[in-house]
Design an enzyme around this catalytic site. Structure first.
Site, PDB file in Angstrom:
ATOM      1  N   THR A 185      -2.630  17.567  14.233  1.00  0.00           N
ATOM      2  CA  THR A 185      -1.350  16.791  14.622  1.00  0.00           C
ATOM      3  C   THR A 185       0.073  17.559  13.943  1.00  0.00           C
ATOM      4  OG1 THR A 185      -1.620  15.846  12.285  1.00  0.00           O
ATOM      5  CG2 THR A 185      -2.462  14.656  14.147  1.00  0.00           C
ATOM      6  N   GLU A 334      -5.010  11.757  17.565  1.00  0.00           N
ATOM      7  CA  GLU A 334      -6.493  10.950  17.116  1.00  0.00           C
ATOM      8  C   GLU A 334      -7.130  10.230  17.975  1.00  0.00           C
ATOM      9  OE1 GLU A 334      -3.432  11.276  15.630  1.00  0.00           O
ATOM     10  OE2 GLU A 334      -3.499  11.544  13.365  1.00  0.00           O
ATOM     11  N   LYS A 443      14.381  -1.767   7.937  1.00  0.00           N
ATOM     12  CA  LYS A 443      14.287  -3.100   7.136  1.00  0.00           C
ATOM     13  C   LYS A 443      15.544  -3.708   6.712  1.00  0.00           C
ATOM     14  CE  LYS A 443      10.135  -0.906   5.286  1.00  0.00           C
ATOM     15  NZ  LYS A 443      10.535   0.397   5.367  1.00  0.00           N
ATOM     16  N   TRP A 448      12.633  -6.586  10.138  1.00  0.00           N
ATOM     17  CA  TRP A 448      12.541  -5.397  10.920  1.00  0.00           C
ATOM     18  C   TRP A 448      13.261  -5.154  12.215  1.00  0.00           C
ATOM     19  CZ3 TRP A 448       6.530  -4.016  10.817  1.00  0.00           C
ATOM     20  CH2 TRP A 448       6.270  -3.584   9.345  1.00  0.00           C
TER      21      TRP A 448
HETATM   22  P1  ADP Z   1       2.227  14.829  17.226  1.00  0.00           P
HETATM   23  O1  ADP Z   1       3.456  14.809  18.224  1.00  0.00           O
HETATM   24  O2  ADP Z   1       2.719  14.130  15.872  1.00  0.00           O
HETATM   25  O3  ADP Z   1       1.366  15.795  17.201  1.00  0.00           O
HETATM   26  P2  ADP Z   1       1.011  12.801  18.634  1.00  0.00           P
HETATM   27  O4  ADP Z   1       1.191  13.522  20.022  1.00  0.00           O
HETATM   28  O5  ADP Z   1      -0.538  12.544  18.494  1.00  0.00           O
HETATM   29  O6  ADP Z   1       1.369  13.534  17.485  1.00  0.00           O
HETATM   30  O7  ADP Z   1       1.838  11.535  18.658  1.00  0.00           O
HETATM   31  C1  ADP Z   1       1.256  10.296  18.665  1.00  0.00           C
HETATM   32  C2  ADP Z   1       2.468   9.266  18.617  1.00  0.00           C
HETATM   33  O8  ADP Z   1       3.419   9.381  19.618  1.00  0.00           O
HETATM   34  C3  ADP Z   1       2.171   7.956  18.450  1.00  0.00           C
HETATM   35  O9  ADP Z   1       1.589   7.553  17.238  1.00  0.00           O
HETATM   36  C4  ADP Z   1       3.544   6.881  18.703  1.00  0.00           C
HETATM   37  O10 ADP Z   1       4.163   6.984  17.604  1.00  0.00           O
HETATM   38  C5  ADP Z   1       4.017   8.175  19.819  1.00  0.00           C
HETATM   39  N1  ADP Z   1       4.021   7.637  21.157  1.00  0.00           N
HETATM   40  C6  ADP Z   1       2.938   8.137  21.795  1.00  0.00           C
HETATM   41  N2  ADP Z   1       3.005   7.635  23.384  1.00  0.00           N
HETATM   42  C7  ADP Z   1       3.880   6.690  23.246  1.00  0.00           C
HETATM   43  C8  ADP Z   1       4.620   5.931  24.079  1.00  0.00           C
HETATM   44  N3  ADP Z   1       4.315   5.784  25.309  1.00  0.00           N
HETATM   45  N4  ADP Z   1       5.566   5.086  23.708  1.00  0.00           N
HETATM   46  C9  ADP Z   1       6.212   5.388  22.277  1.00  0.00           C
HETATM   47  N5  ADP Z   1       5.717   6.065  21.518  1.00  0.00           N
HETATM   48  C10 ADP Z   1       4.661   6.907  21.933  1.00  0.00           C
END
Ligand code: ADP
Length: 546
Positions: A185, A334, A443, A448
């Site tokens: 991640t 994940e 907040k 929220w």
């Molecule tokens: P990283 O970019 O940190 O490697 P990921 O690609 O796993 O992580 O990102 C996951 C996160 O991206 C999700 O937990 C969420 O916050 C955001 N995300 C993914 N898809 C969407 C979506 N369609 N709309 C809004 N947020 C999204």
């Protein structure tokens, strides 16, 4: 009583065996960094993947060893997906956009034994090599003619390696729970954490991705894989696309709108998948450069978008200009990543376009195989009534059970739920509406405010190109929203015009306390708004306000 059906391990090599026999001529098209188009097919890819597997065995790699890549979306990277995993090794796809310290950390943590890299990454590789004592060799993904003069120990030419390898490698059979790929991640807070997928989880995820209300790939599809192969297994496309026998189009490093358009036109793209910022830029360019007739000639049917919220304006533009449905998907590294998709239900047939858009801007419903739940501050279950807001948790066969090497400790509760860190509401039909990341929530006076929702509305303003909303400290209300706007080129919106626009669309107490304008917004290595950076820059903005 047990059933009497065969029990064969779900292995990635089965996908390759399938395409080699059933879709050998279906094309894999890729564009190299110089813009040159390369054409191959599943039959050839299968043969090359077998040679790669022989070669890696020859280099002494043992099952479970990690093979890393620093590469764009190309046919070589695609065949590595199969050659490495099929032979029982673990493919660690590294995001070259990460900071050098992060790259060093994750490649050491993963204990990468060999690294395959695109020659364009030679300077990066040279700077990393001294810090990666565990790497035994660096494989330049090119032929002899294009070999870089990289100053690294044991530099190997990929094409020579393949040419010298035995072509008759037999894919081994092993436990379907064996690890196949490893992704970290991006770790906007703390060190990146490794997510280790299994053959079983990958095949189940690939099958789910192909469901009709998900990506629904078919042998007639031509798929533009804009999402990088180093981002969460490219959302399953290397696997689900192949399972369908679809044509795959790999754009290499050039993801600018003109390059994408060219591939859409010449390769008869029917489905294109990428993050919202890609589509934001693409639409702006198409509007400025293409006629209705030219757009109408495209075969595009579906745009898949995930990784961040898709702005309403993007969905509307694809509908109005292209007649194309934007399918929003939500997931995370994940969760393999596909967890929810935004397809319509029977009840949406014939509804007004405005109502359909309300559904499309949500993050979608759980695909079969994934369960989503909503939980309050004390871990209590919240109703799926569309109004209750809490943390989104997920469980299912392609959801993480623990990070690589136990980093972060226990991530699953006793009932198997994994807390996503995303805040959402779920409506009675099961559509998830993401309001924020827990760490980005605003907040205000004990309630929220959703940054995602304000951003989405601001993006409908004709002068706004991109927008971010962050929390800033406030002496009375604890926190208040600040809107940061990157205007469209050539436009100079005023604070008043933006606030006027918002005032008729959001509740009064959600109104940003201020609007600031910037020339560009910072993004993470996976294209999300980098709010930690924005909070550092603008965090003190309203501390003095009353
Ligand atoms: P990283 O970019 O940190 O490697 P990921 O690609 O796993 O992580 O990102 C996951 C996160 O991206 C999700 O937990 C969420 O916050 C955001 N995300 C993914 N898809 C969407 C979506 N369609 N709309 C809004 N947020 C999204």
């Amino acid at each position: 009583m047990l059933g009497l059906m065969q029990n064969r391990p779900l292995l990635i090599s089965e996908i390759l065996n399938y395409v080699e026999r059933l879709h050998p001529e279906r094309e894999i098209v890729s564009r190299d960094p110089d813009g040159i188009i390369h054409r191959t097919n599943y039959g050839e890819i299968a043969g090359r993947a077998r040679r790669l597997a022989s070669a890696l065995k020859g280099l002494g790699l043992q099952p479970g060893d990690r093979f890393a890549t620093l590469a764009w979306n190309t046919y070589r990277h695609f065949e590595i997906y199969y050659g490495v995993t099929g032979s029982g090794l673990v493919l660690h796809t590294v995001n070259p956009r990460l900071f050098p310290e992060q790259l060093q950390y994750i490649m050491n943590h993963a204990e990468d034994a060999y690294v395959g890299f695109d020659p364009v990454f030679t300077p990066l590789v040279e700077s990393l090599a001294p810090h990666l004592p565990g790497v035994k060799g660096w494989i330049a993904l090119c032929d002899r003619e294009h070999m870089p003069k990289a100053q690294v120990a044991n530099l190997i030419c990929y094409e020579e390696l393949l040419a010298a390898a035995a072509p008759d490698f037999v894919w081994p059979s092993f436990d379907e729970n064996t690890a196949c790929t490893l992704c970290y991640t991006s770790g906007t807070t703390g060190n990146p954490k490794g997510v280790l997928y299994s053959h079983r989880s990958t095949l189940l995820h690939g099958l789910a991705a192909n469901a009709a209300d998900a990506l629904a790939f078919s042998a007639r599809d031509s798929i533009l894989m804009v999402v990088p192969l180093f981002h969460a297994n490219a959302w399953s496309l290397p696997f689900s696309g192949a399972m369908a026998g679809a044509k795959l189009v790999l754009p290499g490093p050039k993801l600018d709108p003109e390059s994408l358009w060219m591939l859409m036109e010449t390769e008869g793209i029917t489905k294109a998948l990428g993050i919202p910022t890609i589509w934001l830029n693409f639409i702006a360019w198409v509007e400025a450069n293409k006629t209705k007739e030219e757009i109408a000639r495209l075969k595009l049917k579906l745009v898949g978008s995930g990784g961040a919220a898709v702005p309403r304006a993007t969905i509307e533009k694809f509908r109005d200009l292209f007649g194309v449905y934007v399918l929003q998907a939500w997931g995370m590294t994940e969760t393999s990543p596909l967890a929810t998709t935004g397809a319509p239900l029977a009840k949406h047939e014939g509804v007004a376009q405005s109502e359909l858009i309300e559904m499309q801007i949500k993050q979608g419903r759980q695909v079969f195989g994934i369960e989503v739940g909503l939980f309050g501050k004390d871990g209590e279950r919240l109703p799926h009534d569309g109004a209750s807001v809490g943390e989104l948790k997920v469980r299912g066969n392609w959801v993480i059970s623990g990070y690589f090497k136990g980093v972060g400790g226990q991530v699953m509760d006793a009932e198997g739920w994994f807390g996503t860190g995303d805040v959402a509401a779920i409506d009675p039909d099961g559509y998830v509406r993401l309001t924020d990341r827990l760490k980005d929530v605003i907040k205000s006076g004990g309630e929220w405010i959703s940054s995602i929702e304000i951003e989405n509305i601001a993006l409908s303003h004709p002068d706004v190109f991109e927008a971010a909303v962050i929390a800033i400290p406030h002496p009375v209300w604890q926190e208040r929203p600040l809107l940061i706007v990157h205007p469209r080129p050539g436009r100079t919106p005023t604070k008043e015009s933006i606030l006027d626009f918002l005032s008729t669309r959001i509740a009064k107490w959600w109104m940003p306390d201020d609007v600031v304008f910037v020339e560009s917004l910072p993004h993470t290595a996976t294209g999300k708004l980098l709010k930690t950076e924005l909070r550092k820059t603008f965090g003190g903005q309203l501390a003095v306000a009353g």
